[in-house]
Scaffold this motif. Sequence first.
Motif, short mmCIF file in Angstrom:
data_model
loop_
_atom_site.label_atom_id
_atom_site.label_comp_id
_atom_site.label_asym_id
_atom_site.label_seq_id
_atom_site.Cartn_x
_atom_site.Cartn_y
_atom_site.Cartn_z
N VAL A 83 -13.34 6.60 -1.26
CA VAL A 83 -12.01 6.01 -1.50
C VAL A 83 -10.97 6.72 -0.63
O VAL A 83 -10.63 7.88 -0.87
CB VAL A 83 -11.60 6.15 -2.98
N PRO A 84 -10.44 6.03 0.40
CA PRO A 84 -9.43 6.68 1.24
C PRO A 84 -8.06 6.65 0.58
O PRO A 84 -7.80 5.80 -0.28
CB PRO A 84 -9.43 5.82 2.52
N PRO A 85 -7.17 7.55 0.97
CA PRO A 85 -5.82 7.54 0.38
C PRO A 85 -4.99 6.39 0.94
O PRO A 85 -5.24 5.94 2.06
CB PRO A 85 -5.25 8.89 0.85
N ALA A 86 -4.01 5.95 0.17
CA ALA A 86 -3.07 4.94 0.68
C ALA A 86 -2.23 5.57 1.79
O ALA A 86 -2.05 6.80 1.80
CB ALA A 86 -2.17 4.45 -0.46
N PRO A 87 -1.72 4.76 2.71
CA PRO A 87 -0.90 5.33 3.80
C PRO A 87 0.29 6.11 3.23
O PRO A 87 0.97 5.62 2.33
CB PRO A 87 -0.41 4.08 4.56
N GLY A 88 0.49 7.30 3.73
CA GLY A 88 1.64 8.10 3.31
C GLY A 88 1.40 8.95 2.07
O GLY A 88 2.19 9.84 1.75
N TYR A 89 0.30 8.69 1.37
CA TYR A 89 0.05 9.41 0.11
C TYR A 89 -0.05 10.92 0.32
O TYR A 89 0.63 11.71 -0.33
CB TYR A 89 -1.22 8.86 -0.55
N GLU A 115 0.85 -1.21 0.00
CA GLU A 115 0.00 0.00 0.00
C GLU A 115 0.88 1.26 0.00
O GLU A 115 0.60 2.23 -0.70
CB GLU A 115 -0.90 0.00 1.24
N GLU A 116 1.94 1.22 0.81
CA GLU A 116 2.82 2.39 0.93
C GLU A 116 3.53 2.67 -0.39
O GLU A 116 3.64 3.82 -0.82
CB GLU A 116 3.86 2.19 2.04
N GLU A 117 4.01 1.60 -1.03
CA GLU A 117 4.72 1.79 -2.32
C GLU A 117 3.76 2.36 -3.36
O GLU A 117 4.11 3.25 -4.13
CB GLU A 117 5.29 0.45 -2.81
#
Length: 445
Positions: A220-226, A181-183
Amino acid sequence: MSARTSHVFHRNARLQPPIAVKGDGCYIVDADGKRYLDGSGGAAVSCLGHSHPKVIEAIKRQLDAIPYGHTGAFSNEPMEKLATHLAQAAPGGLDKVYFVSGGSEAVEAALKMARQFYIEIGQPSRHKIIARRQSYHGNTLGALAVGGNAARRAQFQPMLMEATHIAPCFSYREKRVDETEEEYGRRAADELETAIQQAGPETVAAFICEPVVGATAGAVPPAPGYLKRIREICDRHGVLLIFDEVMCGMGRTGHMFACDEDGVAPDLMTVAKGLGAGYQPIGAVLVDTRIFEAIRDGSGFFQHGHTYMGHPAACAAGLAVQEVIRDDNLLENVNRQGAALRRALEARFGNNANVGDIRGRGLFMAIELVADRSTKETFDPARQLHAVIKREAMERGLIVYPMGGTIDGRHGDHVLVAPPFIVDQSHITELVEKLGDAVDAALAA
Ligand code: PLP
């Protein structure tokens, strides 16, 4: 009354909707006495339901005191108090509040404020706006131009102004299987870096996005760190960051502002919908001190304004709504009932071969419908699955907010559920049962 005898130009010009005559907590009653559970607060608006006595009383009191005074000449008490409340709750340096009457107006004001900021500080070449696909920022022509809903834009091309659109951050649809998810969040954010470089950083005023995407793609939530990386990229290039929290803000996700969960503060933030909870039309732009000071110390005047901005009755409603949310600890209920809603949706739809994704935050959830779960292939848009679900739900006495997939086939029909913050377990059970029946009927049709 039928569509032929009514003189109202309804948006769906072929349909006469039922006439709503009474609000009763989480329910709306129509002229025939039929009750509808409001499972989406309309379009994620009615966060206190439809009959909150404290909000209604506050509006009445304000109308008795003074219903209107032009903001060109006067301020008013509820406007001052509501601004203080919002500035104290807001993240980062968002210390000033510019009031308008709704979400599209808030977006227009934020875009103009970003551009005027750069004029005030001697960088007039910064006029371009970068936005994202599969987003919605309103229906007025400026907001439509930055919006990324291909279907809504299609017939109005060419736009009055052009904006650049990058990919949304949409894990279910865009994350590769070989990425974490972070990548993925990093890769999605880096599209902004590329777009700024291509446009020329010295020409870009702002990037606008919904922290949690609402109507167009469905919670739709953002990916972690986005969002953190987006913030870094904007800072590196001197680009202002606008968060459009018209739908996802004001407590809807279980935090006062959706971006609080990601620990990121924008330079400008638009809010509306839940701000007045539907009791009055109101929106606002929360503005970083730096932008306010540049305008105050520069020309001294924001070249923008509307007749009804800071309307006393609307601000009194907004203030009362915010006080109820604080005094009744409603964010806690959003988190508790949000978790219950997620569990109920997963129990009802988790094994449904046509439900590809169940997502969202707090009381801002959606299911996405797919023809094939393994390939994520969407239903043929001609089938208008979302419209059939809406009709089936209304027949069963349930209001939800379904939307079609994008015409470029990048995501499927989805159903947004965003019930009032005052729901209890019995409302959640009724909502998911009726929604389940409506989806089953629509899929069988
Ligand atoms: N921005 C977002 C994120 C929205 O969801 C909406 C409405 O759905 C708007 C802006 C436009 O708000 P309004 O319909 O109040 O003009």
